[in-house]
Design an enzyme around this catalytic site. Structure first.
Site, PDB file in Angstrom:
ATOM      1  N   SER A 146      -8.609 -12.899 -73.569  1.00 18.57           N
ATOM      2  CA  SER A 146      -7.159 -12.769 -73.595  1.00 18.57           C
ATOM      3  C   SER A 146      -6.508 -13.895 -72.792  1.00 18.57           C
ATOM      4  CB  SER A 146      -6.774 -11.374 -73.098  1.00 18.57           C
ATOM      5  OG  SER A 146      -5.434 -11.068 -73.398  1.00 18.57           O
ATOM      6  N   ASP A 239      -5.473  -7.397 -83.987  1.00 18.60           N
ATOM      7  CA  ASP A 239      -5.011  -7.919 -82.709  1.00 18.60           C
ATOM      8  C   ASP A 239      -3.807  -8.814 -82.980  1.00 18.60           C
ATOM      9  OD1 ASP A 239      -4.645  -9.189 -80.263  1.00 18.60           O
ATOM     10  OD2 ASP A 239      -6.716  -9.874 -80.071  1.00 18.60           O
ATOM     11  N   HIS A 269      -7.529  -5.734 -79.906  1.00 20.18           N
ATOM     12  CA  HIS A 269      -7.614  -6.512 -78.674  1.00 20.18           C
ATOM     13  C   HIS A 269      -8.369  -5.714 -77.615  1.00 20.18           C
ATOM     14  CE1 HIS A 269      -6.080  -9.899 -76.309  1.00 20.18           C
ATOM     15  NE2 HIS A 269      -5.920  -9.052 -75.300  1.00 20.18           N
TER      16      HIS A 269
END
Length: 298
Positions: A146, A239, A269
């Site tokens: 991320s 995501d 995610h």
């Protein structure tokens, strides 16, 4: 995945964007490893300081191992050494390499580019000081998930421009674009774990609008991607960040960078930290470990 999302919804936890940064950090730490694999025992787990920041070293043996600098996710605002402890243990255990996790400075107390500066300083420090830790600083990788993937991508430019021997950039569900404006951001804006309101909350805490085209925040917008370290890009289909992840992999390939792209269907995610429940998490961990082994072999 759908069943897991329903259970998360029923738990009725307040979204990050409804909390203060301090409250969000506590909430994230309390829930970060509920779905993750149990913390695997390793022969060496050592808290230390890297370039002036707290860090934690994970090593599966006492040999002179190659090393991965790992940068945790959390929107540049939350996350720490504890939230990603299990993940770093798994990467070390499965790859046979050492992993150094960095506790970089967080926003809003430390806004852009503080986290970038910490990541770059730690990579240079690790290259120089690996020998004192019994590691091989000539076999070096950087990775993150991320926001940590964004930082890892930026660190690959730093390594290229400083002549550091970076063998791999491991980018797990990274953010790479300056604006959340792709089709996947619209399609997965709500109900898929990372929602649009939380992305805006993270960004607003971290960086001013006028800075968001800076390639250190949006590596897609860098002028020249040629000569960067080989990349392993791990993405989740459901995501908001998936489109910009694919776009970044394509951009690297077009610049002549070797790219291994792993796209996991039907997951969201942060899925790689759900190994207790999502088999794709185990597959992704193995793919990451294989890339580390391949690129860091003697």
């Amino acid at each position: 995945m759908a069943g897991l999302l329903e259970r998360i919804h029923r738990a009725n936890r307040p979204p990050f964007h409804s909390l203060t940064p301090r409250e969000a950090r506590l909430a994230y730490r309390m829930g970060a490893e509920i779905l993750d694999l149990p913390r695997a025992p390793l022969p060496r787990v050592q808290d230390l300081e890297a370039a002036g920041r707290p860090a934690r070293l994970y090593a599966p043996s006492d040999a002179r191992l190659p090393v991965l600098l790992y940068l945790h996710g959390g929107g540049f605002t939350i996350g720490d050494l504890e939230t990603h402890d299990s993940l770093c243990r798994q990467l070390a255990l499965r790859s046979g390499a050492a992993v150094l996790a960095l506790d970089y400075r967080l926003a809003p107390e430390h806004r852009f580019p503080a986290a970038v500066d910490d990541a770059w300083a730690a990579l240079a420090w690790l290259h120089e000081q690996a020998g004192t830790l019994g590691l091989d600083g000539s076999r070096l990788a950087v990775g993150g998930d991320s926001a940590g993937g964004t930082l890892a991508a930026g660190a690959a430019f730093f390594a290229r421009d400083r002549g550091l021997p970076l063998a791999l950039q491991l980018l797990i569900t990274p953010g790479t674009a300056s604006q959340p404006c792709t089709a996947s951001h619209r399609l997965f804006a709500n109900g898929f774990l990372l929602d649009a309101a939380s992305i805006a909350w993270f960004f607003d805490h971290y960086i001013d609008h006028g800075q968001r085209h800076d390639w250190r925040f949006a590596p897609l917008e860098a002028e020249d991607h040629a000569g960067l370290a080989p990349a392993c890009v791990v993405l989740a289909e459901c995501d908001p960040l998936v489109d910009e992840g694919v776009a970044y992999a394509d951009t690297l390939r077009a610049a002549g960078v070797p790219v291994q792209l792993e796209l996991y269907r039907g997951v969201t995610h942060d899925f790689i930290k759900m190994g207790r429940h999502i088999p794709e998490a185990l597959s992704a961990l193995d793919a990451c470990a294989a890339a580390i082994r391949e690129q860091l072999k003697p």
